[in-house]
Write an enzyme that holds these catalytic residues in place. Sequence first.
Site, mmCIF file in Angstrom:
data_model
loop_
_atom_site.group_PDB
_atom_site.id
_atom_site.type_symbol
_atom_site.label_atom_id
_atom_site.label_comp_id
_atom_site.label_asym_id
_atom_site.label_seq_id
_atom_site.Cartn_x
_atom_site.Cartn_y
_atom_site.Cartn_z
ATOM 1 N N ASN A 208 0.851 -1.054 -0.115
ATOM 2 C CA ASN A 208 -0.109 0.105 0.009
ATOM 3 C C ASN A 208 0.906 1.263 -0.004
ATOM 4 O OD1 ASN A 208 0.519 0.891 2.759
ATOM 5 N ND2 ASN A 208 -0.321 -1.042 3.389
ATOM 6 N N ASP A 276 -4.457 -6.059 5.034
ATOM 7 C CA ASP A 276 -5.516 -6.680 5.965
ATOM 8 C C ASP A 276 -5.515 -8.213 5.175
ATOM 9 O OD1 ASP A 276 -6.781 -4.963 7.268
ATOM 10 O OD2 ASP A 276 -7.588 -3.992 5.445
ATOM 11 N N LYS A 286 8.505 -18.140 -9.145
ATOM 12 C CA LYS A 286 7.663 -17.180 -9.759
ATOM 13 C C LYS A 286 6.593 -17.674 -10.548
ATOM 14 C CE LYS A 286 8.845 -13.578 -13.094
ATOM 15 N NZ LYS A 286 9.234 -13.323 -14.334
ATOM 16 N N PRO A 303 -3.546 -11.602 10.716
ATOM 17 C CA PRO A 303 -3.727 -11.322 11.972
ATOM 18 C C PRO A 303 -4.035 -9.601 12.233
ATOM 19 C CG PRO A 303 -1.506 -11.901 11.616
ATOM 20 C CD PRO A 303 -2.069 -12.057 10.546
ATOM 21 N N ILE A 305 -3.218 -7.075 14.289
ATOM 22 C CA ILE A 305 -2.064 -6.864 15.468
ATOM 23 C C ILE A 305 -2.690 -6.022 16.469
ATOM 24 C CG2 ILE A 305 0.186 -5.970 15.767
ATOM 25 C CD1 ILE A 305 0.834 -6.432 12.770
ATOM 26 N N LYS A 336 -14.707 1.645 14.886
ATOM 27 C CA LYS A 336 -13.231 0.757 14.791
ATOM 28 C C LYS A 336 -12.776 0.676 16.531
ATOM 29 C CE LYS A 336 -11.138 0.882 11.140
ATOM 30 N NZ LYS A 336 -10.649 1.325 9.997
HETATM 31 N N1 CTP Z 1 -4.040 -3.099 12.079
HETATM 32 C C1 CTP Z 1 -3.328 -4.036 12.455
HETATM 33 N N2 CTP Z 1 -3.413 -5.212 11.990
HETATM 34 C C2 CTP Z 1 -4.032 -5.758 10.906
HETATM 35 C C3 CTP Z 1 -4.576 -4.444 10.406
HETATM 36 C C4 CTP Z 1 -4.886 -3.148 10.893
HETATM 37 O O1 CTP Z 1 -2.623 -3.922 13.754
HETATM 38 N N3 CTP Z 1 -3.864 -6.628 10.416
HETATM 39 C C5 CTP Z 1 -4.039 -1.682 12.872
HETATM 40 C C6 CTP Z 1 -3.393 -0.460 11.962
HETATM 41 O O2 CTP Z 1 -1.921 -0.578 12.352
HETATM 42 C C7 CTP Z 1 -3.996 0.671 12.468
HETATM 43 C C8 CTP Z 1 -5.709 0.015 12.682
HETATM 44 O O3 CTP Z 1 -5.380 -1.397 12.838
HETATM 45 O O4 CTP Z 1 -3.893 1.140 13.714
HETATM 46 C C9 CTP Z 1 -6.070 0.296 11.306
HETATM 47 O O5 CTP Z 1 -7.393 -0.567 11.265
HETATM 48 P P1 CTP Z 1 -7.975 -1.313 9.892
HETATM 49 O O6 CTP Z 1 -9.081 -2.167 10.321
HETATM 50 O O7 CTP Z 1 -6.924 -1.715 9.075
HETATM 51 O O8 CTP Z 1 -8.595 0.134 9.334
HETATM 52 P P2 CTP Z 1 -8.323 0.596 8.067
HETATM 53 O O9 CTP Z 1 -7.345 -0.179 7.106
HETATM 54 O O10 CTP Z 1 -7.980 1.764 8.648
HETATM 55 O O11 CTP Z 1 -10.015 0.684 7.265
HETATM 56 P P3 CTP Z 1 -10.811 -0.557 7.117
HETATM 57 O O12 CTP Z 1 -11.958 -0.286 8.125
HETATM 58 O O13 CTP Z 1 -11.220 -0.046 5.619
HETATM 59 O O14 CTP Z 1 -10.180 -1.846 7.110
#
Ligand code: CTP
Length: 396
Positions: A208, A276, A286, A303, A305, A336
């Site tokens: 990203n 995600d 490859k 996962p 985090i 969230k």
């Molecule tokens: N985060 C994480 N582990 C993941 C995904 C996200 O720790 N696998 C943390 C990111 O570091 C951030 C927050 O969760 O602090 C963002 O949440 P996320 O659910 O990823 O939301 P967005 O990507 O902002 O949006 P969406 O709701 O569209 O998924």
Amino acid sequence: MLAHTRVTLIIGGGIAAYKCLDLIRQLRAAGASVTPVLTRAATQFVTPMSVAALAGSQVYQDLFDLKDEAEMGHIQLSRASDLIVVAPATADLMAKMVGGHADDLASTLLLATDKPVLIAPAMNVRMWQHPATQRNLAQLRADGVQVIGPNSGDMACGEYGPGRMSEPAEILAAIKAHSTPGPLTGKRVLVTSGPTHEPIDPVRYIANRSSGAQGTAIGRALRDLGAEVIFVTGPATVPPPEGVTLHPVETAREMLDACLAALPVDAAIMAAAVADWRVATDFIQKIKKGPQGIPKLDLSENPDILATLSSHAQRPRLVVGFAAETENVIAHATAKRARKGCDWIVANDVSPATGIMGGAENAVHLITAEGSEDWPRLLKTEVATRLATRIAEALT
Ligand code: CTP
């Protein structure tokens, strides 16, 4: 900046001892005076002559050197500084410190001192990860010893992982932070930053646009307030801050492992843009064009985090997440916060028109249990300073 600061530098016996020559140079350039102490093993890696020449000081080596005892007893030597720095702190030196050994000059000084002690560990990855070393590390922290590093990376022994001694500039930054205590002195804070890269095959990956600018600024601001910062970063485009313990990772799963290994911490600030999803299949080779047609990528969920740390048995006192939204920013971020179980969410609008993703500025809303605060559009460095100040208030 370190004018009149007297540093006793204990050089341990490891390959990283060579970096101490540069550390001495940088310390003196910053205005500090350096009294070097070499362990017997250290003399296998650096010569007393080069250490003495760079330090502009006598090198102390032997507990039973009568001349030194006449001029400066070991007790006096242990007190005649503002700070004792151990670099490299070998597994053996750490074990001796924990055990309270006093069988050579270095260990005796460390046992006799009443001054703050900062150690920069360096050793083979397996030695670092061994339960004995990890137990010793936890005990040293509990004893009030400040720890910088080790960093992860290629090791002189040919292995890869945590064990590399922090760079001299990083140790210097930690010493500076130490000599000007701030509101976060003595607090350990975990920061994640940058994107993650999820491999598709050995040459391609899903990523990203996160630059790591906001996470890096936060790491720096927390460090400047005196925190010991554990900085876990994906492949960011901006260089990481100095004076932090650096853990570079690629994937979300590696980031989770590095975060769990950092516990316990007082606060966790999850600024990384974690992917995600990852590709479910492990493509060892490859993926080739061919008669089988366009490849189909099955995804599986990474996962979370932030959610994992928020519900962990060793949950940090303060867990801060970020929300990158493109619409209904406050409503989505508030939901969230509840869903992930964190304390605060720093929400921002990353619609392309805002120029926030990859840009120098940010306009955030801080979502807490009390509601939402709108912060003005600020430089990312200013957002970081403001957030670090709030974190300090919450932890003290
Ligand atoms: N985060 C994480 N582990 C993941 C995904 C996200 O720790 N696998 C943390 C990111 O570091 C951030 C927050 O969760 O602090 C963002 O949440 P996320 O659910 O990823 O939301 P967005 O990507 O902002 O949006 P969406 O709701 O569209 O998924």
